[in-house]
Design a protein around this motif. Structure first.
Motif, PDB file in Angstrom:
ATOM      1  N   TYR A 112      37.761  40.767  41.658  1.00  0.00           N
ATOM      2  CA  TYR A 112      38.445  41.063  42.914  1.00  0.00           C
ATOM      3  C   TYR A 112      38.116  42.478  43.370  1.00  0.00           C
ATOM      4  O   TYR A 112      38.309  43.449  42.633  1.00  0.00           O
ATOM      5  N   ASN A 113      37.599  42.588  44.574  1.00  0.00           N
ATOM      6  CA  ASN A 113      37.329  43.887  45.188  1.00  0.00           C
ATOM      7  C   ASN A 113      37.324  43.677  46.696  1.00  0.00           C
ATOM      8  O   ASN A 113      37.478  42.545  47.170  1.00  0.00           O
ATOM      9  N   LEU A 163      40.588  41.794  37.693  1.00  0.00           N
ATOM     10  CA  LEU A 163      41.010  42.904  38.537  1.00  0.00           C
ATOM     11  C   LEU A 163      40.898  44.200  37.738  1.00  0.00           C
ATOM     12  O   LEU A 163      41.600  44.392  36.749  1.00  0.00           O
ATOM     13  N   ASN A 170      42.716  48.630  44.114  1.00  0.00           N
ATOM     14  CA  ASN A 170      43.518  47.628  43.405  1.00  0.00           C
ATOM     15  C   ASN A 170      44.910  48.125  43.026  1.00  0.00           C
ATOM     16  O   ASN A 170      45.709  47.369  42.464  1.00  0.00           O
ATOM     17  N   VAL A 173      47.820  46.084  44.111  1.00  0.00           N
ATOM     18  CA  VAL A 173      48.057  44.832  43.374  1.00  0.00           C
ATOM     19  C   VAL A 173      48.936  45.125  42.157  1.00  0.00           C
ATOM     20  O   VAL A 173      49.871  44.373  41.859  1.00  0.00           O
TER      21      VAL A 173
END
Length: 219
Positions: A112-113, A163, A170, A173
């Motif tokens: 995830y990015n 992640l 991030n 998150v």
């Protein structure tokens, strides 16, 4: 840039290097590089910026990959998978080809990015399992090996996501899951339609523990 796509692959070593150079690579096998199917392929290549597209009209390359003429093949090196799309039908245009790539490009474990976020959000899978961890940790390769092995068991059911806690983008998150870096690594399973989620701090990744969390949450 999209103007350089697709890359012409005239021999087997070039094709192998092209495929091995990316997690996901797409090759159009067209005996006639000026055919209507090849033209639609070029249009799609310009619309999918982050995935490399190659085109080959070499009989040796077609034979090497066991590809039929007028076929587009998506190669996923991370899980040694491939998907074929027959371009012979006039109904298969650039739009359908782009959709084919988008549907099949997800890695076994997607990192995830900011670049991959759109694809993750558009995934048809409603369950996401996040491994939130420090990629710089010496334990990271082994954790990823086990996480990927667990991902094999839930293909088509749960989207497995890595992640990296080091990425500043991030941090929100971590905040959402009310996690501090001292509590990492952690597993967070998430149901996108209603935001229901569960977070488990883990010292290490064990396939059985991942299965237990996934099965409980799915039930």
């Amino acid at each position: 840039s999209s103007t350089d796509k697709p890359i012409l692959l005239n021999n087997i070593p070039d094709a192998e290097a092209f495929i091995n150079g990316a997690e996901v690579a797409v090759i159009g096998f067209f005996q006639d590089p000026q055919s209507p199917g090849a033209e639609q392929f070029r249009r799609a290549a310009g619309q999918v910026a982050e995935v490399p597209f190659g085109l080959s009209s070499s009989a040796a390359v077609l034979s090497h990959y066991g590809a039929a003429e007028n076929t587009v093949v998506l190669f996923r090196t991370v899980d040694n998978d491939r998907r074929d799309l027959d371009m012979s039908s006039r109904e298969v245009d650039a739009k359908k080809l782009t959709r084919f790539v988008r549907m099949n490009e997800l890695r076994l474990v997607t990192e995830y990015n900011p670049v991959t976020a759109v694809g993750v959000m558009q995934s048809s899978l409603q369950f996401n399992l996040l491994l939130i961890t420090d990629k710089m940790s010496p334990k990271h390769p082994e954790r990823m090996r086990k996480f990927r092995a667990a991902a094999e068991l839930y293909k088509g059911k749960i989207l497995f996501i890595l992640l990296d806690s080091n990425l500043q983008s991030n941090e929100r998150v971590l905040s959402y899951f009310q996690l501090k870096k001292s509590q990492l690594p952690a597993l967070a399973i998430f149901h996108t339609p209603d935001d229901e989620h569960e977070v488990v701090a883990v010292d290490d990744i064990f396939i059985e523990r991942v299965q237990d969390l996934c099965n409980r949450f799915l039930q």
